[in-house]
Design an enzyme around this catalytic site. Sequence first.
Site, short mmCIF file in Angstrom:
data_model
loop_
_atom_site.label_atom_id
_atom_site.label_comp_id
_atom_site.label_asym_id
_atom_site.label_seq_id
_atom_site.Cartn_x
_atom_site.Cartn_y
_atom_site.Cartn_z
N HIS A 28 0.89 -1.17 0.00
CA HIS A 28 0.00 0.00 0.00
C HIS A 28 0.92 1.21 0.00
O HIS A 28 2.00 1.17 0.61
CB HIS A 28 -0.82 0.12 1.28
CG HIS A 28 -1.75 -1.01 1.57
ND1 HIS A 28 -1.36 -2.14 2.22
CD2 HIS A 28 -3.09 -1.15 1.34
CE1 HIS A 28 -2.40 -2.94 2.37
NE2 HIS A 28 -3.45 -2.38 1.83
N ASP A 62 2.35 1.91 3.32
CA ASP A 62 3.29 0.94 3.93
C ASP A 62 4.73 1.38 3.66
O ASP A 62 5.61 1.16 4.49
CB ASP A 62 3.17 -0.45 3.29
CG ASP A 62 1.80 -1.06 3.43
OD1 ASP A 62 1.10 -0.71 4.38
OD2 ASP A 62 1.45 -1.88 2.56
N GLU A 80 -10.74 -6.60 -4.77
CA GLU A 80 -10.63 -7.68 -3.80
C GLU A 80 -11.88 -7.73 -2.94
O GLU A 80 -12.09 -6.88 -2.08
CB GLU A 80 -9.38 -7.42 -2.93
CG GLU A 80 -9.11 -8.51 -1.93
CD GLU A 80 -7.83 -8.24 -1.14
OE1 GLU A 80 -6.83 -7.77 -1.72
OE2 GLU A 80 -7.85 -8.49 0.07
N GLU A 130 -9.27 -13.46 -2.00
CA GLU A 130 -8.54 -13.79 -0.77
C GLU A 130 -9.28 -14.91 -0.03
O GLU A 130 -10.49 -14.82 0.20
CB GLU A 130 -8.43 -12.55 0.12
CG GLU A 130 -7.75 -12.85 1.44
CD GLU A 130 -7.31 -11.60 2.20
OE1 GLU A 130 -6.91 -10.61 1.55
OE2 GLU A 130 -7.38 -11.61 3.43
N HIS A 168 -11.28 -13.97 3.04
CA HIS A 168 -12.46 -13.14 2.75
C HIS A 168 -13.60 -14.00 2.22
O HIS A 168 -14.76 -13.77 2.54
CB HIS A 168 -12.10 -12.06 1.73
CG HIS A 168 -11.11 -11.07 2.23
ND1 HIS A 168 -10.68 -10.00 1.49
CD2 HIS A 168 -10.45 -10.99 3.41
CE1 HIS A 168 -9.81 -9.29 2.19
NE2 HIS A 168 -9.64 -9.88 3.35
N ASP A 181 -5.02 -13.60 -2.97
CA ASP A 181 -4.39 -13.28 -1.70
C ASP A 181 -4.39 -14.56 -0.88
O ASP A 181 -5.45 -15.06 -0.47
CB ASP A 181 -5.14 -12.15 -0.96
CG ASP A 181 -4.52 -10.79 -1.28
OD1 ASP A 181 -3.68 -10.71 -2.19
OD2 ASP A 181 -4.88 -9.81 -0.60
N ASP A 232 -1.07 -12.51 1.86
CA ASP A 232 -1.73 -11.54 2.72
C ASP A 232 -1.95 -12.26 4.06
O ASP A 232 -3.07 -12.53 4.47
CB ASP A 232 -3.06 -11.09 2.09
CG ASP A 232 -3.55 -9.79 2.70
OD1 ASP A 232 -2.99 -9.39 3.73
OD2 ASP A 232 -4.50 -9.20 2.16
N ASP A 253 -6.16 -13.82 8.78
CA ASP A 253 -5.01 -13.72 7.86
C ASP A 253 -3.85 -14.63 8.24
O ASP A 253 -2.70 -14.19 8.33
CB ASP A 253 -4.50 -12.26 7.79
CG ASP A 253 -5.41 -11.34 7.00
OD1 ASP A 253 -6.24 -11.85 6.22
OD2 ASP A 253 -5.28 -10.12 7.15
C1 XLS Z 1 -7.69 -6.63 4.17
C2 XLS Z 1 -7.21 -6.83 2.81
C3 XLS Z 1 -6.03 -5.97 2.43
C4 XLS Z 1 -5.87 -5.93 0.94
C5 XLS Z 1 -5.03 -4.81 0.44
O1 XLS Z 1 -8.49 -7.37 4.68
O2 XLS Z 1 -6.94 -8.18 2.62
O3 XLS Z 1 -4.88 -6.41 3.07
O4 XLS Z 1 -5.36 -7.13 0.45
O5 XLS Z 1 -5.54 -3.59 0.77
NI NI Z 2 -6.01 -8.99 0.95
NI NI Z 3 -7.72 -9.74 4.43
#
Ligand code: XLS
Ligand code: NI
Ligand code: NI
Length: 439
Positions: A101, A104, A232, A268, A271, A296, A339, A309
């Site tokens: 990001h 970051d 995402e 992801e 998610h 992810d 991630d 995560d």
């Molecule tokens: C958060 C997301 C984030 C994205 C990038 O839950 O996974 O890390 O991958 O902004």
């Molecule tokens: Ni993510």
């Molecule tokens: Ni996430």
Amino acid sequence: MADVFKGIEKIKFEGKGSDNPLAFKYYNADELVAGKRMEDHLRFAVAYWHTFQARGNDPFGVGTAIRPWDNISDQMELAKAKVEANFEFCEKVGAPFFCFHDRDIAPEGDTLKETNKRLDEIVNLIEQRMKSSTVKLLWGTTNAFGHPRFVHGASTSPNADVFAFAAAQVKKAMEITHRLGGENYVFWGGREGYETLLNTNMKLELDNFARFLSMAVDYAKEIGFKGQFLIEPKPKEPTKHQYDFDAATVIGFLKTYGLDPYYKLNIEANHATLAAHTFQHDLRVARINGMLGSIDANQGDPILGWDTDQFPTNLYDTTLAMYEVLKMGGLTTGGFNFDSKVRRGSFEAADLFYGHVVGMDTFAKGLKAAAKMIEDGRIDKFVEERYSSYNSGIGKDIVDGKVGLKELEKYALENSEIVNTSGRQEMLENILNSYILES
Ligand code: XLS
Ligand code: NI
Ligand code: NI
């Protein structure tokens, strides 16, 4: 190679019999699986935020992480040290990519101008460092959720000044992603959602979100950025209801606003499970719609209801994920971005390596099992046969659009007996087990 992570050598492939936890048992970058090098199948990326930013804090306590850069107090010096750490980490662990990001890589200043100046300074350094490294940028993104100005969202904020600020941020983040040769650009709707409909104009927020995404497409054309745009999905957290709920919702949204030609999905695992789907489900939805762009890589905890995560360790999930990826012919610009974050109790820098090693091995094993599953073909063949009633007779007429309700009523009235066959789930699960055990 500088020595930020002292005492840790480049991770090597030692194969199945090895008892070295800092060596790969399955991930062998050059090994061919289904005609392609493992490294090219998997295109692993290290996530800057979890690896170099996260401190292990939770709502009940401060960070526990002990990192080699802890004694640096100047924020810009710290940012520079993390650039060095990133390249060394990726090289040692053997990940060909990283992701970040904007916030970051460089700390925010008092004004947007100052913030952008800081970003430029760090991006210069990254660009310089890339010249002596094979490590590349998989994707860049914007953190438009952490700062208090984003309390009510970014492009879905009720405050137009916030929309403008987020737009400026995306413009800059796209420019730097482009400069660094980023292959994709990700939108994760950090706070694009709502807490209560009592104060929310959902229609305007969704329209604005679409306007924002279409501005990004226009600007990419203007600067010649050819990377793939990705959205995402995530159903909740931090907001109670995130607009990018899951793959199906995002695809519907993109189609409604005519944005589907420009965006694909970054799926992801954690998610998907937060949305009460399996990882494979969301990959399948994206794949059959031609919209699976990138992944992810992580996993949630089935007992906890949030985005934990964790590093992926579940072989069933990675096998079925790799099945989806192989079936679509592989990821093109996308990759597997970890991630994933180490647990709060795993506070040493070495744990970052243990996490990536188990994650990479789990996907490598999944890749091998999935390749076996496809090569053997018993499961695919079973599915094909299960639908064979659509290959001839009335089924073929349905598929070919030759019949309507009237013709089907006539057929049903004459068809005295319907015969179903078993779905054989347990038998298929047994076959799947054998691919995982034997690959
Ligand atoms: C958060 C997301 C984030 C994205 C990038 O839950 O996974 O890390 O991958 O902004
Ligand atoms: Ni993510
Ligand atoms: Ni996430």
